[in-house]
Motif scaffolding. Sequence first.
Motif, short mmCIF file in Angstrom:
data_model
loop_
_atom_site.label_atom_id
_atom_site.label_comp_id
_atom_site.label_asym_id
_atom_site.label_seq_id
_atom_site.Cartn_x
_atom_site.Cartn_y
_atom_site.Cartn_z
N UNK A 57 -28.74 -4.19 10.40
CA UNK A 57 -29.29 -4.33 9.44
C UNK A 57 -28.30 -4.93 8.32
N UNK A 58 -28.88 -6.14 7.39
CA UNK A 58 -28.14 -6.66 6.46
C UNK A 58 -28.92 -6.41 5.05
N UNK A 59 -28.06 -5.94 4.05
CA UNK A 59 -28.77 -5.64 2.61
C UNK A 59 -27.94 -6.48 1.77
N UNK A 60 -28.25 -6.51 0.47
CA UNK A 60 -27.65 -6.88 -0.61
C UNK A 60 -27.58 -8.61 -0.22
N UNK A 61 -28.30 -9.21 0.21
CA UNK A 61 -28.33 -10.64 0.86
C UNK A 61 -28.27 -11.65 -0.27
N UNK A 62 -27.35 -12.19 -0.62
CA UNK A 62 -27.30 -13.22 -1.87
C UNK A 62 -27.26 -14.69 -1.15
N UNK A 63 -27.91 -15.42 -1.94
CA UNK A 63 -27.98 -16.93 -1.42
C UNK A 63 -27.58 -17.65 -2.70
N UNK A 64 -26.88 -18.87 -2.34
CA UNK A 64 -26.32 -19.76 -3.29
C UNK A 64 -27.67 -20.71 -3.86
N UNK A 65 -27.99 -20.65 -5.10
CA UNK A 65 -29.42 -21.35 -5.33
C UNK A 65 -29.13 -21.85 -6.79
N UNK A 66 -27.96 -22.75 -6.97
CA UNK A 66 -27.70 -23.31 -8.27
C UNK A 66 -29.00 -24.27 -8.56
N UNK A 67 -29.47 -24.10 -9.54
CA UNK A 67 -30.31 -24.94 -10.24
C UNK A 67 -31.69 -24.94 -9.63
N UNK A 68 -31.77 -23.46 -8.93
CA UNK A 68 -33.31 -23.41 -8.50
C UNK A 68 -34.38 -23.37 -9.25
N UNK A 69 -35.40 -24.34 -9.18
CA UNK A 69 -36.48 -24.31 -10.14
C UNK A 69 -37.78 -24.21 -9.19
N UNK A 70 -38.97 -23.87 -9.77
CA UNK A 70 -40.31 -24.28 -8.96
C UNK A 70 -41.24 -24.05 -9.92
N UNK A 71 -42.22 -24.97 -9.89
CA UNK A 71 -43.36 -24.82 -10.57
C UNK A 71 -44.57 -24.02 -10.02
N UNK A 72 -44.26 -23.37 -8.94
CA UNK A 72 -44.95 -22.36 -8.40
C UNK A 72 -44.20 -21.06 -8.60
N UNK A 73 -45.16 -20.04 -8.99
CA UNK A 73 -44.39 -18.85 -9.19
C UNK A 73 -43.96 -18.12 -7.83
N UNK A 74 -42.74 -17.83 -7.90
CA UNK A 74 -41.88 -17.00 -6.81
C UNK A 74 -41.87 -15.62 -7.02
N UNK A 75 -42.32 -14.91 -6.25
CA UNK A 75 -42.21 -13.33 -6.57
C UNK A 75 -40.78 -12.74 -6.73
N UNK A 76 -40.31 -12.15 -7.98
CA UNK A 76 -39.26 -11.70 -8.12
C UNK A 76 -38.55 -10.77 -7.28
N UNK A 85 -26.78 -17.78 -8.30
CA UNK A 85 -27.00 -17.01 -7.23
C UNK A 85 -28.54 -16.32 -7.13
N UNK A 86 -28.98 -16.05 -5.82
CA UNK A 86 -30.20 -15.48 -5.84
C UNK A 86 -30.13 -14.19 -4.86
N UNK A 87 -30.89 -13.02 -5.69
CA UNK A 87 -30.73 -11.86 -4.56
C UNK A 87 -32.07 -11.79 -3.80
N UNK A 88 -31.94 -11.49 -2.61
CA UNK A 88 -33.17 -11.33 -1.87
C UNK A 88 -33.69 -10.09 -1.78
N UNK A 89 -35.05 -9.93 -1.71
CA UNK A 89 -35.89 -8.58 -1.67
C UNK A 89 -34.83 -7.38 -2.50
N UNK A 90 -34.71 -7.66 -3.56
CA UNK A 90 -33.97 -6.70 -4.47
C UNK A 90 -32.81 -6.22 -3.94
N UNK A 91 -32.13 -6.74 -2.87
CA UNK A 91 -31.02 -5.97 -2.24
C UNK A 91 -31.52 -5.17 -1.18
#
Length: 122
Positions: A57-76, A85-91
């Motif tokens: 199991x891995x948790x608190x997964x962080x991704x490098x996402x400098x400058x990430x943008x989207x015209x489509x809504x991405x569920x937070x 940085x982006x946190x995946x599935x709230x950690x």
Amino acid sequence: MAITFKYLITILFLTVVIRGSSYCSLNNINIGTTRSGRIIDGKPEWNVVLINNCSCVQSHIRLACKGFRSVENVNSSILSIQGDSCLLINGYPLKGFDTVRFSYAWDPPFLLMPTSSRIYRC
């Protein structure tokens, strides 16, 4: 005495082999991005599939996402943008061989790379 020693060595060897085979690292987080074929507000849509390619199991997964943008809504609750940085599935934990999927629309596509996670023994 020699037989006991052989059994002890065999058990120690198998313990090391079993532990070594279940070790996971950040390299076990694999991310694939493919174009969906849809255009949203003039931008191509990209489907992202992230897999924990390990039995641990891995948790608190962080991704490098400098400058990430989207015209489509991405569920937070799936991808929470926090600066560069982006946190995946709230950690929350991502079980072994489970996947997380989301889509975004932007041009060009972003290179999302795992930067950190907490890994639990399996």
